[in-house]
Design a protein around this motif. Sequence first.
Motif, PDB file in Angstrom:
ATOM      1  N   THR A  52      10.684   1.974  -8.250  1.00  0.00           N
ATOM      2  CA  THR A  52      11.368   1.038  -7.357  1.00  0.00           C
ATOM      3  C   THR A  52      12.422   0.234  -8.109  1.00  0.00           C
ATOM      4  O   THR A  52      13.072  -0.625  -7.520  1.00  0.00           O
ATOM      5  N   LYS A  53      12.572   0.532  -9.410  1.00  0.00           N
ATOM      6  CA  LYS A  53      13.557  -0.177 -10.228  1.00  0.00           C
ATOM      7  C   LYS A  53      14.885   0.572 -10.189  1.00  0.00           C
ATOM      8  O   LYS A  53      14.906   1.805 -10.309  1.00  0.00           O
ATOM      9  N   PRO A  54      15.995  -0.134 -10.063  1.00  0.00           N
ATOM     10  CA  PRO A  54      17.299   0.548  -9.976  1.00  0.00           C
ATOM     11  C   PRO A  54      17.606   1.418 -11.189  1.00  0.00           C
ATOM     12  O   PRO A  54      18.211   2.476 -11.056  1.00  0.00           O
ATOM     13  N   GLN A  55      17.180   0.987 -12.387  1.00  0.00           N
ATOM     14  CA  GLN A  55      17.477   1.740 -13.596  1.00  0.00           C
ATOM     15  C   GLN A  55      16.215   2.334 -14.231  1.00  0.00           C
ATOM     16  O   GLN A  55      16.224   2.698 -15.401  1.00  0.00           O
ATOM     17  N   SER A  71      -3.882  -4.072  -5.942  1.00  0.00           N
ATOM     18  CA  SER A  71      -2.800  -5.029  -5.720  1.00  0.00           C
ATOM     19  C   SER A  71      -2.848  -5.560  -4.302  1.00  0.00           C
ATOM     20  O   SER A  71      -3.216  -4.838  -3.364  1.00  0.00           O
ATOM     21  N   GLN A  72      -2.475  -6.835  -4.167  1.00  0.00           N
ATOM     22  CA  GLN A  72      -2.348  -7.469  -2.867  1.00  0.00           C
ATOM     23  C   GLN A  72      -0.968  -8.111  -2.784  1.00  0.00           C
ATOM     24  O   GLN A  72      -0.634  -8.953  -3.632  1.00  0.00           O
ATOM     25  N   PRO A  73      -0.159  -7.711  -1.822  1.00  0.00           N
ATOM     26  CA  PRO A  73       1.170  -8.312  -1.693  1.00  0.00           C
ATOM     27  C   PRO A  73       1.082  -9.830  -1.556  1.00  0.00           C
ATOM     28  O   PRO A  73       0.286 -10.357  -0.782  1.00  0.00           O
ATOM     29  N   GLY A  74       1.883 -10.519  -2.352  1.00  0.00           N
ATOM     30  CA  GLY A  74       1.897 -11.972  -2.329  1.00  0.00           C
ATOM     31  C   GLY A  74       0.846 -12.620  -3.196  1.00  0.00           C
ATOM     32  O   GLY A  74       0.855 -13.849  -3.366  1.00  0.00           O
ATOM     33  N   PRO A 133       0.816  -1.233   0.000  1.00  0.00           N
ATOM     34  CA  PRO A 133       0.000   0.000   0.000  1.00  0.00           C
ATOM     35  C   PRO A 133       0.838   1.267   0.000  1.00  0.00           C
ATOM     36  O   PRO A 133       0.443   2.273  -0.589  1.00  0.00           O
ATOM     37  N   GLU A 134       2.002   1.248   0.658  1.00  0.00           N
ATOM     38  CA  GLU A 134       2.848   2.442   0.702  1.00  0.00           C
ATOM     39  C   GLU A 134       3.361   2.808  -0.685  1.00  0.00           C
ATOM     40  O   GLU A 134       3.459   3.990  -1.044  1.00  0.00           O
ATOM     41  N   VAL A 135       3.707   1.793  -1.472  1.00  0.00           N
ATOM     42  CA  VAL A 135       4.205   2.041  -2.827  1.00  0.00           C
ATOM     43  C   VAL A 135       3.050   2.326  -3.778  1.00  0.00           C
ATOM     44  O   VAL A 135       3.158   3.170  -4.673  1.00  0.00           O
ATOM     45  N   LEU A 136       1.914   1.646  -3.576  1.00  0.00           N
ATOM     46  CA  LEU A 136       0.785   1.759  -4.501  1.00  0.00           C
ATOM     47  C   LEU A 136       0.269   3.190  -4.600  1.00  0.00           C
ATOM     48  O   LEU A 136      -0.146   3.634  -5.675  1.00  0.00           O
ATOM     49  N   LYS A 137       0.301   3.931  -3.502  1.00  0.00           N
ATOM     50  CA  LYS A 137      -0.245   5.292  -3.535  1.00  0.00           C
ATOM     51  C   LYS A 137       0.623   6.256  -4.341  1.00  0.00           C
ATOM     52  O   LYS A 137       0.178   7.361  -4.675  1.00  0.00           O
ATOM     53  N   ASP A 138       1.855   5.845  -4.686  1.00  0.00           N
ATOM     54  CA  ASP A 138       2.761   6.737  -5.414  1.00  0.00           C
ATOM     55  C   ASP A 138       3.090   6.257  -6.824  1.00  0.00           C
ATOM     56  O   ASP A 138       3.921   6.872  -7.501  1.00  0.00           O
ATOM     57  N   VAL A 139       2.452   5.169  -7.287  1.00  0.00           N
ATOM     58  CA  VAL A 139       2.876   4.585  -8.563  1.00  0.00           C
ATOM     59  C   VAL A 139       2.606   5.509  -9.750  1.00  0.00           C
ATOM     60  O   VAL A 139       3.272   5.398 -10.787  1.00  0.00           O
TER      61      VAL A 139
END
Length: 450
Positions: free
Chosen positions: A408-411, A435-438, A395-401
Motif C-alpha cells: 500500500t506504499k507508493p514506493q 489488527s484493528q483499524p483505529g 480486513p481487506e488489506v490484512l488478508k493480502d499482507v
Amino acid sequence: MPTSQIAPFRLLRWFAGLSAIVIVLIAWANAWVVSSFLADHLFQREAAVSRDFVQNVLVSDGSINYLTHPDDPELQRSFYKSIEHLSKMHDVLRTNVYGRDKLMLWSTTQSLVGQRFDDNDELVDALQNELVVHAGRITPEIRPKDEYAGLSPRANYFMEIYIPVTLPGTGEVVGVVELYKAPLALTQAVQEGDREVAVAAVVGALALFLSLFWLVRRADRTMREQHTQLLEAETMAAIGELASSVAHNIRNPLASIRSAAELSLESPEDHGAESARDIIGDVDRISARITELLRLSRTGASAIQPTDMVALLQDCVADHQNTFRRRQQELVLDSQVTQAVCTVDAHLLQQVLHSVLANASEAMPDGKRCQIRVSEASRKTVRIEVSDSGAGITPEVLKDVFRPFFTTKPQGLGLGLPLAKRIVEGFGGQMTIDSQPGVGTTVRIDLPKA
C-alpha cells in the motif's frame, strides 16, 4: 484474444449436496428394509401364537374330532362353541373354518357356510400344513367397512391367517381355521419399532454426514493451503532469480554512476554539485531496493545457531531507538523472561524485526508508542509481539499482507512481510498479524525453543 477462465471447483459445496442426497437415500432404504423385516417378524410371531392357541383350544376340549366326524351332533355343538369363543376374542374381526374338502363349515358370515373354495391358493397351502400369513395396513378407504366397526382407531394393521389344524400324534391336517385380525398390541409394537428405526437412521445418517463433511472440509482446506504455499514458493523462486539478475545487470553500472558523481563533487566547479548529490541519492535508493531483493535470494544459506531472544531484541531496540526518537515516538521492550534461547540465524531474524519495526514506525503518527514483548507462549515456544498504536489495517488489506509484491506504499516493493514470514517459517516458527483499524497492529512471531 481474451482467454476464458475456468471456474473453480467448489469441492465442499458439491460434496455437501451430493453426499446429503446419497446418505439420505441410503438411510431411508436401510430404514425401510429393517422396518419391513421387523414387521414381518412380528407378524409371523403373532401368527405362530394364534396357531398354537387355536390348536390347543380344539385339542383340549376334543372338538377337533368334529373335523374327522362332521356328522356327530355332539362334536358339532362342542366345535361350534369353541369356534364362537375364538371369533369373539379381542382383535378378531372374522373367522372361517374349512374342512379337508375345502368346504366352509363355519363362518361369522353365515351366507358363506356350505360353499366350496377350490380356487383359494392360501387354503390349498394351509391344507399342506403351511401357516399362511397376509398382513397390511388398514387404510382410510377400507376402515368404514362393517368388519372394522368398533375397532380401535389406533389399530392400523390387519392380519389374515390360515391356520392348519392337525391331529395330535399323527400331524395330519384335518381342517383350516382362517382368522382375520387387527391386533392393537402388534400395531403399537410395529409403530414403536418404526420410530426407533427412523431415529437410528436419522442419527446414523447425520453422524456419517458430519464425519465425512469434517474430513472433506479439512482436506479441502489443506489442499487450498498447499496450493497457496505452492504459488508462494514459485513466486519466491522467481523473485530469487530476478534478484540475482537485477544485481548482476544493474549494480555494476550503478557503482560506476556513483563514482562519477563523487568525482563531480570533488571538482572545483559548483554548478554540477547539486545534480551530483541528486544522482548519489537516487543511486543509493536503487541500491537499497537491490539489497532487499538480494536478501530474498540468500535466505537459503543461513547460519542457524542457539540465540538468546532477549539479547537480540535489546540490540534491535538500540538500533531503532534514534529513529523513533526523531519522530517523537516511544519504543519499549517488555521482557517477561530473563533468557529465551531459540535456534535461529540471528542476522536474518534481525532483518525480520527491522522490517517489522520500520513498518510500525511508519504506521504511527508522532508521539505514539510501540512495544516489543517477549514471553513464553508454552514450554516449547517463545513468543515475540510487536504492537504499535497506529491506524491499523483493514480486513481487506490484512488478508493480502503476506502476498509477494502486495503493498500500500507508493514506493514499496511488497517484499518485506513475505520475506519476514518465509524466514520465520524457515526456523520452524509462525508469523501472524492481528489488527484493528483505529487501534493498532500486533505482529506475533512464535519460535521453537532450542
